[in-house]
Design an enzyme around this catalytic site. Structure first.
Site, PDB file in Angstrom:
ATOM      1  N   ILE A 159      37.898  47.955  41.211  1.00 53.11           N
ATOM      2  CA  ILE A 159      36.894  48.968  40.875  1.00 53.11           C
ATOM      3  C   ILE A 159      37.404  49.958  39.819  1.00 53.11           C
ATOM      4  O   ILE A 159      38.327  50.752  40.074  1.00 53.11           O
ATOM      5  CB  ILE A 159      36.419  49.717  42.150  1.00 53.11           C
ATOM      6  CG1 ILE A 159      35.979  48.699  43.209  1.00 53.11           C
ATOM      7  CG2 ILE A 159      35.304  50.708  41.814  1.00 53.11           C
ATOM      8  CD1 ILE A 159      34.937  47.664  42.746  1.00 53.11           C
ATOM      9  N   GLU A 244      24.926  46.804  30.923  1.00 56.08           N
ATOM     10  CA  GLU A 244      26.380  46.700  31.063  1.00 56.08           C
ATOM     11  C   GLU A 244      26.921  45.556  30.189  1.00 56.08           C
ATOM     12  O   GLU A 244      27.963  45.690  29.533  1.00 56.08           O
ATOM     13  CB  GLU A 244      26.728  46.465  32.540  1.00 56.08           C
ATOM     14  CG  GLU A 244      28.216  46.572  32.825  1.00 56.08           C
ATOM     15  CD  GLU A 244      28.565  46.378  34.290  1.00 56.08           C
ATOM     16  OE1 GLU A 244      27.656  46.433  35.145  1.00 56.08           O
ATOM     17  OE2 GLU A 244      29.756  46.172  34.579  1.00 56.08           O
TER      18      GLU A 244
HETATM   19  C1  LIG Z   1      39.803  45.116  34.997  1.00 56.39           C
HETATM   20  C2  LIG Z   1      38.629  44.832  35.857  1.00 56.39           C
HETATM   21  C3  LIG Z   1      37.692  45.834  36.098  1.00 56.39           C
HETATM   22  C4  LIG Z   1      36.592  45.580  36.942  1.00 56.39           C
HETATM   23  N1  LIG Z   1      35.734  46.608  37.249  1.00 56.39           N
HETATM   24  C5  LIG Z   1      34.789  46.418  38.209  1.00 56.39           C
HETATM   25  C6  LIG Z   1      33.997  47.510  38.682  1.00 56.39           C
HETATM   26  O1  LIG Z   1      34.106  48.642  38.193  1.00 56.39           O
HETATM   27  N2  LIG Z   1      33.111  47.279  39.685  1.00 56.39           N
HETATM   28  C7  LIG Z   1      32.951  46.048  40.255  1.00 56.39           C
HETATM   29  O2  LIG Z   1      32.141  45.910  41.169  1.00 56.39           O
HETATM   30  N3  LIG Z   1      33.680  44.981  39.815  1.00 56.39           N
HETATM   31  C8  LIG Z   1      34.604  45.150  38.828  1.00 56.39           C
HETATM   32  N4  LIG Z   1      35.375  44.079  38.388  1.00 56.39           N
HETATM   33  C9  LIG Z   1      35.155  42.777  38.992  1.00 56.39           C
HETATM   34  C10 LIG Z   1      34.554  41.727  38.049  1.00 56.39           C
HETATM   35  O3  LIG Z   1      33.201  42.008  37.808  1.00 56.39           O
HETATM   36  C11 LIG Z   1      34.790  40.359  38.705  1.00 56.39           C
HETATM   37  O4  LIG Z   1      36.180  40.096  38.559  1.00 56.39           O
HETATM   38  C12 LIG Z   1      33.959  39.257  38.111  1.00 56.39           C
HETATM   39  O5  LIG Z   1      32.611  39.435  38.458  1.00 56.39           O
HETATM   40  C13 LIG Z   1      34.400  37.870  38.602  1.00 56.39           C
HETATM   41  O6  LIG Z   1      34.546  37.822  39.991  1.00 56.39           O
HETATM   42  P1  LIG Z   1      35.912  37.243  40.633  1.00 56.39           P
HETATM   43  O7  LIG Z   1      37.043  37.935  39.971  1.00 56.39           O
HETATM   44  O8  LIG Z   1      35.798  37.346  42.103  1.00 56.39           O
HETATM   45  O9  LIG Z   1      35.946  35.728  40.194  1.00 56.39           O
HETATM   46  P2  LIG Z   1      35.166  34.498  40.888  1.00 56.39           P
HETATM   47  O10 LIG Z   1      33.711  34.823  41.022  1.00 56.39           O
HETATM   48  O11 LIG Z   1      35.892  34.080  42.094  1.00 56.39           O
HETATM   49  O12 LIG Z   1      35.329  33.385  39.786  1.00 56.39           O
HETATM   50  C14 LIG Z   1      36.507  32.598  39.620  1.00 56.39           C
HETATM   51  C15 LIG Z   1      36.226  31.563  38.522  1.00 56.39           C
HETATM   52  O13 LIG Z   1      35.171  30.696  38.966  1.00 56.39           O
HETATM   53  C16 LIG Z   1      34.156  30.685  38.007  1.00 56.39           C
HETATM   54  N5  LIG Z   1      32.850  30.543  38.652  1.00 56.39           N
HETATM   55  C17 LIG Z   1      32.346  31.244  39.689  1.00 56.39           C
HETATM   56  N6  LIG Z   1      31.101  30.848  39.964  1.00 56.39           N
HETATM   57  C18 LIG Z   1      30.781  29.881  39.076  1.00 56.39           C
HETATM   58  C19 LIG Z   1      29.635  29.079  38.819  1.00 56.39           C
HETATM   59  N7  LIG Z   1      28.512  29.234  39.537  1.00 56.39           N
HETATM   60  N8  LIG Z   1      29.701  28.177  37.827  1.00 56.39           N
HETATM   61  C20 LIG Z   1      30.810  28.032  37.070  1.00 56.39           C
HETATM   62  N9  LIG Z   1      31.925  28.771  37.252  1.00 56.39           N
HETATM   63  C21 LIG Z   1      31.908  29.680  38.238  1.00 56.39           C
HETATM   64  C22 LIG Z   1      34.248  32.022  37.291  1.00 56.39           C
HETATM   65  O14 LIG Z   1      33.618  31.989  36.028  1.00 56.39           O
HETATM   66  C23 LIG Z   1      35.750  32.207  37.215  1.00 56.39           C
HETATM   67  O15 LIG Z   1      36.265  31.526  36.122  1.00 56.39           O
HETATM   68  C24 LIG Z   1      36.431  44.300  37.511  1.00 56.39           C
HETATM   69  C25 LIG Z   1      37.359  43.287  37.233  1.00 56.39           C
HETATM   70  C26 LIG Z   1      38.438  43.538  36.430  1.00 56.39           C
HETATM   71  C27 LIG Z   1      39.437  42.440  36.172  1.00 56.39           C
END
Ligand SMILES: Cc1cc2nc3c(=O)[nH]c(=O)nc-3n(C[C@H](O)[C@H](O)[C@H](O)COP(=O)(O)OP(=O)(O)OC[C@H]3O[C@@H](n4cnc5c(N)ncnc54)[C@H](O)[C@@H]3O)c2cc1C
Length: 381
Positions: A159, A244
């Site tokens: 976050i 966003e």
């Molecule tokens: C520096 C940083 C700041 C952030 N800030 C915020 C914030 O302020 N608030 C907040 O709520 N979140 C925040 N996030 C979270 C960010 O939005 C998530 O990391 C992002 O949505 C991906 O989720 P995950 O990391 O759980 O990856 P996952 O969803 O687990 O994905 C892992 C991999 O699987 C792939 N994948 C998943 N589903 C599919 C599909 N259906 N088809 C094909 N490929 C798929 C993804 O593309 C990825 O390559 C932040 C993340 C970072 C790194």
């Protein structure tokens, strides 16, 4: 050169933000990267200069401008070449304040939006969880109604501003059995008992933006802090994602511009084999390619911004802009680093940070894979 999308007032703002970035951000980025956060005074300064209120009405302390003005601010801050600063300022002003204005009660607007616009209170948005990233509907944090309170239990990860925020908009399930139709949003004050920052996370880049792991353990939130309607949270989040993602695309364009500027300066200065390396055709052509791809992503992004600004359907175009701008900006940053040779890999050269920072933009606010999913769906593949 002025783009047709922007009016004179936007260009005047652009010059003002550019001066602010050069004078008050660029000289401090290394210090803030080291400290792993930006100071409160920067939020207050942006509030004082009116940068957080560009598109909000004057009655809340805003400037009464439009989305284009807010876009100019984001793009120019990105040109500082420090995406961490943009992440901290951008999440607060571009991700947290809009839903407060759009869905907040008058009381919520007075308590959070007005001080947010003034830069006196800092906000965060907490959606992602350890087991729920791209699949927002699968989030597990719950909010159980108990009299005049909701009791929140669960955790949030990654976050932005999560460590230092004064308040966090938290997504939680009010009807766990209803999937995406059971999510609500709550404004949680930092001092609420049961809300704790579990960890300040260490990242590859974006060092000046704090990133938190947040824990909610029987956290009692007043019912008056429900944002918008109960069980409508998913739709409110999806609405916010368009802006966003545009901000991410604009940030990527600004960062790519910074990368190209550093590459050009270096190509003119660095002498090998008796001449500046820019005179080698291979290097000149590479720079020409980088400049061309920068204009491609800029125009794709501005087109999506224009559709959004004029209220036209733009889900596909915004997803395309986010996908292309973030992927190509990181490629441009990589090529700019390559052009710096070994110096590009050294911390004292800004291109090293730009390359590290641009990496994350293809992951946050919907990954590139999710953008392709949306585009393919819109194409009715
Ligand atoms: C520096 C940083 C700041 C952030 N800030 C915020 C914030 O302020 N608030 C907040 O709520 N979140 C925040 N996030 C979270 C960010 O939005 C998530 O990391 C992002 O949505 C991906 O989720 P995950 O990391 O759980 O990856 P996952 O969803 O687990 O994905 C892992 C991999 O699987 C792939 N994948 C998943 N589903 C599919 C599909 N259906 N088809 C094909 N490929 C798929 C993804 O593309 C990825 O390559 C932040 C993340 C970072 C790194």
């Amino acid at each position: 050169m002025k783009h047709w999308l922007f009016q004179e007032e936007h260009e005047a703002l652009r010059q003002a933000v550019r001066r602010f970035v050069q004078k008050e951000i660029v000289p401090n980025t290394e210090k803030w990267e080291e400290a792993q956060e930006i100071p409160r005074s920067l939020f207050r300064r942006c509030g004082e200069l009116g940068f957080f209120g560009l598109k909000f009405p004057e009655e809340y302390g805003g400037q009464g401008g439009d989305y284009l003005a807010a876009a100019v601010f984001k793009e120019e801050v990105a040109r500082s070449g420090c995406l961490g600063v943009l992440a901290a300022l951008g999440v607060h002003s571009g991700v947290v304040l809009p839903p407060l204005y759009k869905f907040g009660t008058e009381e919520q607007r007075r308590r959070y939006l007005v001080p947010g616009i003034a830069g006196e209170k800092v906000g965060a948005l907490a959606v992602t969880e350890p087991n729920a990233g791209s699949d927002v509907a699968s989030l597990q944090t719950t909010a159980r109604r108990e009299g005049d309170f909701y009791v929140l239990n669960g955790s949030k990860i990654f976050i932005t501003n999560g460590v230092n925020a004064d308040f966090v908009i938290v997504a939680a399930k009010t009807r766990p059995e209803a999937g995406h139709r059971g999510i609500s949003l709550f404004i949680v004050d930092r001092r609420t008992p049961g809300f704790e920052v579990g960890q300040k996370l260490q990242k590859a880049g974006l060092h000046s933006s704090d990133t938190g792991y947040l824990i909610f353990d029987n956290c009692r939130v007043p019912a008056a802090n429900l944002l918008g309607e109960e069980n409508r949270g998913f739709y409110m989040l999806m609405e916010g994602f368009q802006w966003e993602r545009l901000l991410l695309a604009l940030g990527a364009v600004g960062m790519a511009e910074a990368a190209l500027a550093h590459a050009l300066t270096y190509a003119r200065q660095r002498v090998q084999f008796g001449q500046p390396i820019g005179r080698f055709q291979a290097v000149g052509h590479r720079l020409a390619e980088m400049a061309t791809r920068l204009e491609m992503i800029r125009n794709l992004t501005y087109h999506a911004l224009w559709l959004f600004h004029t209220g036209q359907p733009c889900l596909k175009e915004v997803s395309m802009a986010k996908l292309a701008a973030t992927e190509i900006a990181h490629q441009i940053a990589g090529e700019a680093l390559q052009l710096h040779g070994g110096y590009g890999y050294m911390r004292e050269y800004p291109i090293e940070r730009i390359w590290r920072d641009t990496r994350v933009a293809t992951i946050v606010a919907g990954t590139s894979e999710i953008m392709r999913e949306i585009i393919a769906r819109e194409m009715k593949v």
